[in-house]
Design an enzyme around this catalytic site. Sequence first.
Site, PDB file in Angstrom:
ATOM      1  N   ASP A 499      45.837  31.388 -16.648  1.00  0.00           N
ATOM      2  CA  ASP A 499      46.735  32.410 -17.201  1.00  0.00           C
ATOM      3  C   ASP A 499      46.230  33.815 -16.851  1.00  0.00           C
ATOM      4  OD1 ASP A 499      48.967  33.271 -18.526  1.00  0.00           O
ATOM      5  OD2 ASP A 499      48.120  33.087 -20.536  1.00  0.00           O
ATOM      6  N   GLU A 502      47.632  38.030 -12.843  1.00  0.00           N
ATOM      7  CA  GLU A 502      48.413  38.949 -11.959  1.00  0.00           C
ATOM      8  C   GLU A 502      47.578  40.016 -11.271  1.00  0.00           C
ATOM      9  OE1 GLU A 502      49.262  37.894 -15.071  1.00  0.00           O
ATOM     10  OE2 GLU A 502      50.605  36.447 -14.119  1.00  0.00           O
ATOM     11  N   ASP A 668      56.479  33.468 -19.855  1.00  0.00           N
ATOM     12  CA  ASP A 668      56.832  33.729 -21.253  1.00  0.00           C
ATOM     13  C   ASP A 668      58.327  33.964 -21.440  1.00  0.00           C
ATOM     14  OD1 ASP A 668      54.162  33.489 -21.689  1.00  0.00           O
ATOM     15  OD2 ASP A 668      53.785  35.632 -21.839  1.00  0.00           O
TER      16      ASP A 668
END
Length: 994
Positions: A499, A502, A668
Amino acid sequence: MSRYSFFKRACVSASFLALTGGQSPSSTDGVARPIFTIPASADEGANLIPNILDPQAVNAQDVCPGYRASDAQEDGQGLTATLTLAGPACNVYGTDIETLKLRVEYQAASRLAINISPANIDSTNSSHYIIPEDLIPRPQPEASYGGSDLKFAWGNNPSFWFSVTRQSTGDVLFTTKDKKLVYENQFIEFASALPEDYNLYGLGERIHGLRLGNNFTATIYAADVGDPIDRNLYGSHPFYLDTRYYETGSKRLVKNAANPGKGHNGHHGEKGSGGGAGYESRSHGVYLRNLHGQEVLLQPDSITWRTLGGSIDLFFFEGPSQVEVTKQYQISAIGLPALQPYWGFGYHQCRWGYQNWTVLRGVIDDMKAFNIPLETIWVDIDYMDQYRDFTLDPNTFKQSEVKAFFDRLHDDDQHFVPIVDSAIYIPNPNNASDAYDTYTRGNSSGAFLNNPDGSQYIGAVWPGYTVFPDWLAESGQPWWVNEMVEWHKEVPYDGIWIDMSEVSSFCVGSCGTGNVTMNPVHPPFALPGEKGNVIYEYPEGFNITNATEAASASAAASSQAAAMSTADASSTAIAYLRTTPTQGVRDVNYPPYVIDNVQGDLAVHAVSPNATHHNGVEEYDVHNIFGHQILNATYQGLLSVFPGKRPFIIGRSTFAGSGKWAGHWGGDNASKWYYMYFSIPQALSFSLFGIPMFGVDTCGFNGNTDAELCSRWMQLSAFFPFYRNHNTLSANPQEPYRWETVATASRTAMHIRYTLLPYIYTLFYHAHTTGSTVMRAVSWEFPHDPSLADIDTQFLLGPSLLVIPVLQPQATSVTAVFPGLADGASWYDWYSQTRVDAQAYVNTSIAAPLGHIPVFVRGGSVLPTQDPGYTTSASRRNAWGLIVALDGGGEAGGDLYVDDGEAVDPGRTRYVSFSAGEGRLVVHVEGEYVDGNVLGNVTVLGVGSLGSVRWNGVEVEVEGGMVRYDEQKEVLVVGLRDVTRDGAWRGGWTLSWK
Ligand SMILES: *[C@@H]1O[C@H](CO)[C@@H](O)[C@H](O)[C@H]1NC(C)=O
Ligand SMILES: *[C@@H]1O[C@H](CO)[C@@H](O)[C@H](O)[C@H]1NC(C)=O
């Protein structure tokens, strides 16, 4: 998981600060002590106006001179030329590069490469980043390419242009004629005309319909943001598929293909009555091998590509069908997707907020008690010690309970996948008990990103101030692999969920520099549920189906809003930062051209562009591949933990080629009906990107779900490759057993999914070996029908299964088209096993009460099945089956791939092919893998009349229940347990019924 809702960002962070005064009790270690909260302002960037929205923006086409080509030299495989600026430099969004070199390569029969790079790149001049081939492979020319149907042409009038044409048909695929090439150190622009009403797909990642449309700007810049519609998102995929429809045998393009209207129906009417004229389509693909922030402007008659640096490294894939384009792209450019472990296709349950081992065990037990299959239990950041990677919370996830938990889980053939975040906590140097070995080892080996001055870059994520792995440093990957290996000795996980890759950081710049003695600190916003930050959102239609509950939720929400509203300060006069280029000097923090980044400033909620790698590369140049590289490192880590076994990884940020190592979840989303719909185009886009292992947070992540949405969604996701239910912290629980309707709906759909595991697994085998897709758009399977060009409310799983989900609340039926009927396709209802009676091109209403997901089998298919067990391991021990769905000519075909389900390089495999026709099914078997399971039933759909049933020429007893035939439904079921006692696929056999 969210951590961060784009829509609510300003409101939540501002009000949280107002309520707490910037201090918050630590909720992670059970000891209430005040910890410093990073101010919300730390994550605010400069006020920028995106170029595409800026009324003052200069159009580079108006002011730049373009280039002139000279010294063109053809060689055996293409040509080279020199491009020189055709007039005074414009320096519009950077410094013009005076001289470029053009290299065109006919790389293969199906592939053309066009490279335009600065002529003089010296390695000391970092102002032009060219991707090393060992970082992101570059497609290579094949030794003998045997001629290509793609033709490159160029000219200098009015300035340098090039075009790519499909020679056999004369279709112009790409032409920059009458558009200038702009090539600067921080800005590259090239553009092509496109036909009216073009059909483009890809250019991800984003939440958008499958067909991109002709009035849309696709920004590509990896961002941590909760699934906003139409904006840039986690992944970067600078690739598109262009599909064009023609009247058969003519070069006439079909305009407005996706909405052909009346003329279209009339045309097909003729065809139905025997007319030969129809449509055909041709597709090609375009990949720009460029890592920079970029945007692609899709305008009514053109496509314009703008990047913030790098080079033009363009690859054209000839197709001429989507199927071939996707294969060519994966095989030659980005790599084929990883073979997934068999268990990855079981059902996964997750949430943010599973508080301890006992709660986790309870969910596993409840799933079992309700007889809903559970393959894998997942944990979000709750399990960590103060949100630090490779730890366990000593109070809630005690090490002493690990053995008992895992022994039982693994004895039951179930699995465990923990989240692992991308940032690494930097311990407080003033507090010896804060020491963190993972940091210490990475720090001493130089595995973390730096600031331009050589000091450590310190941002902030969940645990507080953090550092970030440097995947370009020699030590980055080995350090990560070692951490994974060591941690597995303590927590025997089975796969990894990556997770925040980015890569996300909750503040602008190295905000932790000088502040590490305050660590651990709290993020600059409230976590869901923290300090009254409660989630009251429900799905659309909740007020109708759950009126009482909705009324009280809405009352609570408005009092909450009232309490928070005082904290909102709205900004007034807006002054934008506009950067004027400095000759020869890059401004990586504020590039002169401002892309329409969802977070605005490139440094907001991400590691800043000026973070610096150990080899001197700035994050600006490689931002889009942090997520790709952590997946590579994690893949290597799992190979070290489980030598020879297939790694199971689900990652958030991806780049072209990440499918080699991992699958992806949709990020999400929220518990809204529209997000359930968007899961389909997102999945189909990832089919094009070579990442078939895709699924979304089923029932929705942010907000509360309800029984109706969750029922529909649990059924839809059962037909996605990756099937996981996940929920945000503090939202109402949404495991499928929480409502009886959802439990029932889930069991129904899971029964089908697990029955079809051999079919799904075989699809993945083909994806891994050939680049074929798993989830498919109807337009890809039925390429002759222009009216299917933008259909993304129904899809196929492989070639043979059509799924038509209900995507709206309070529906009891769904309207859809049955594709291909005019060309002779037939469809069988999965449940009734009878042939669908529908008309070509007509929207047909299909009954779909709650708990029922319409699924259809394509005539002409043979589907391998296995009796479902509670886990995939149990299923693998059960009897096989076959569903033979005959087409109009009484024929069908299919195949089955079998191996041990876990070896990276399975030595022994078995491949079974099925072909039916003239009242016979012929089974052909190859390979050495031994599987001893019997064959249960062969179910043949569309058997109009029955003769004698023979297995290998010997008549099968019709009496004794071995053969059942329903004349009205035209369904024949033959039980073959007795004759296949030594295994269904020991050798070939024939079954006949004529
Ligand atoms: C194109 O999109 C913009 C922004 O969404 C919108 O304002 C405009 O009306 C659209 N133009 C057309 C022709 O649809
Ligand atoms: C686990 O968490 C639940 C929910 O917070 C709590 O009720 C329970 O007491 C905890 N159990 C243990 C053993 O910590």
